[in-house]
Write a protein that holds these residues in place. Structure first.
Motif: not given
Ligand SMILES: C[S@@+](CC[C@H](N)C(=O)[O-])C[C@H]1O[C@@H](n2cnc3c(N)ncnc32)[C@H](O)[C@@H]1O
Length: 270
Positions: A25-41
């Motif tokens: 969770e701490a790492l993800v918080a640093q990735l500049g993710i915002s609403k509606g962004m398309k992300v593949m994990d």
């Protein structure tokens, strides 16, 4: 049977992943993710980083080769009420059915590094990322003195040599190899950034019990114990691993084992 798939469907990685949630969770918080962004994990396991990505409002697809982990991820998404997160089976070496340039961000934390054919993996990650988008990988570092590299090193000493032509996943933790692989996929070296970062494993048990969790549930460690048992060396392997976990444990509580592990964070801009 695909040996890469069989390795990760073995045991139950969710039992280890449970100790990694906080750092994910701490790492993800640093990735500049915002609403509606398309992300593949990619190589998402049961969603340690995919769930926090979806909680930030991204539209997330988790892809993993292990059917049991995909099922566990979909169950976690349902339980969390995250309609913007789904998991499906797929192979990082060949992302079938996934269109070019479909994601703003491809995240792979200790995931794609375990897929065979690393040059294909780099090409596939670049292919599905849109121009101007990013790829973020977390990769363990060979020879590093912290937990995961040491587990793999100790385990290797009890295991048969890998098959001919085997490429160690740990080379994803070497900047030169990472640059070469993304270079072959068309990425200039100026567009690749490296950072040493730390993940903390938090086991709610003593060090010996944490080792037993790896022995029971983590495919690569299960295989090492199976090989060691054949040679009557399982007790030696367990002793070495318990020493390692105890030495690296930072928790003052005897019923807890907290172990920091260094990894290479790679950020690629397409
Ligand atoms: C160490 S686990 C990490 C899982 C997750 N990213 C996390 O941080 O908890 C490695 C993951 O990579 C997945 N994996 C291994 N080879 C893969 C491949 N060829 N394609 C997709 N996923 C793969 C495994 O099934 C497993 O879930």
């Amino acid at each position: 049977m695909n040996p890469n798939k069989a390795l990760w469907e073995k045991g139950d990685f969710t039992r280890i992943a449970g100790t990694m949630r906080e750092s994910g969770e701490a790492l993800v918080a640093q990735l500049g993710i915002s609403k509606g962004m398309k992300v593949m994990d990619l190589g998402c396991g049961d969603g340690t980083t995919a769930l926090p990505e979806a909680r930030l409002g991204a539209d997330v697809l988790g892809v993993d080769i292990a059917r049991n982990l995909v099922e566990a991820g979909n169950q976690r998404a349902r339980e969390a009420g995250l309609a913007n997160l789904r998991f499906q089976e797929g192979d990082a070496s060949k992302l079938e059915g996934i269109a070019d340039a479909s994601f703003d961000l491809v995240v792979s934390i200790f995931g794609a590094m375990f897929a065979p054919r690393p040059f294909d993996v780099a090409r596939e990650m670049v292919r599905v990322t849109r121009p101007g988008g990013r790829i973020v990988m977390g990769n363990w570092i060979p020879g590093d003195p912290t937990l995961v590299a040491q587990i793999l090193k100790i385990s290797a000493a009890y295991s048969p040599p890998p098959p001919e032509g085997f490429v160690s996943p740990m080379l994803w933790g070497v900047e030169k190899d990472v640059t070469e692989r993304f270079g072959a996929a068309g990425i200039a070296k100026e567009n690749i950034a490296f950072l040493r970062d730390t993940y903390i494993f938090r086991f709610p048990v003593a060090p010996a019990d944490a080792v037993d969790a790896f022995r029971l549930y983590y495919g690569p460690t299960m295989n090492a114990f199976e090989a060691a048992e054949k040679n009557g060396k399982a007790d030696d392997l367990r002793r070495e691993l318990v020493e390692l976990f105890a030495r690296q444990n930072t928790s003052p509580d005897p019923g807890h084992t907290d172990v920091p592990a260094t990894f290479l964070r790679v950020t690629v801009t397409r």
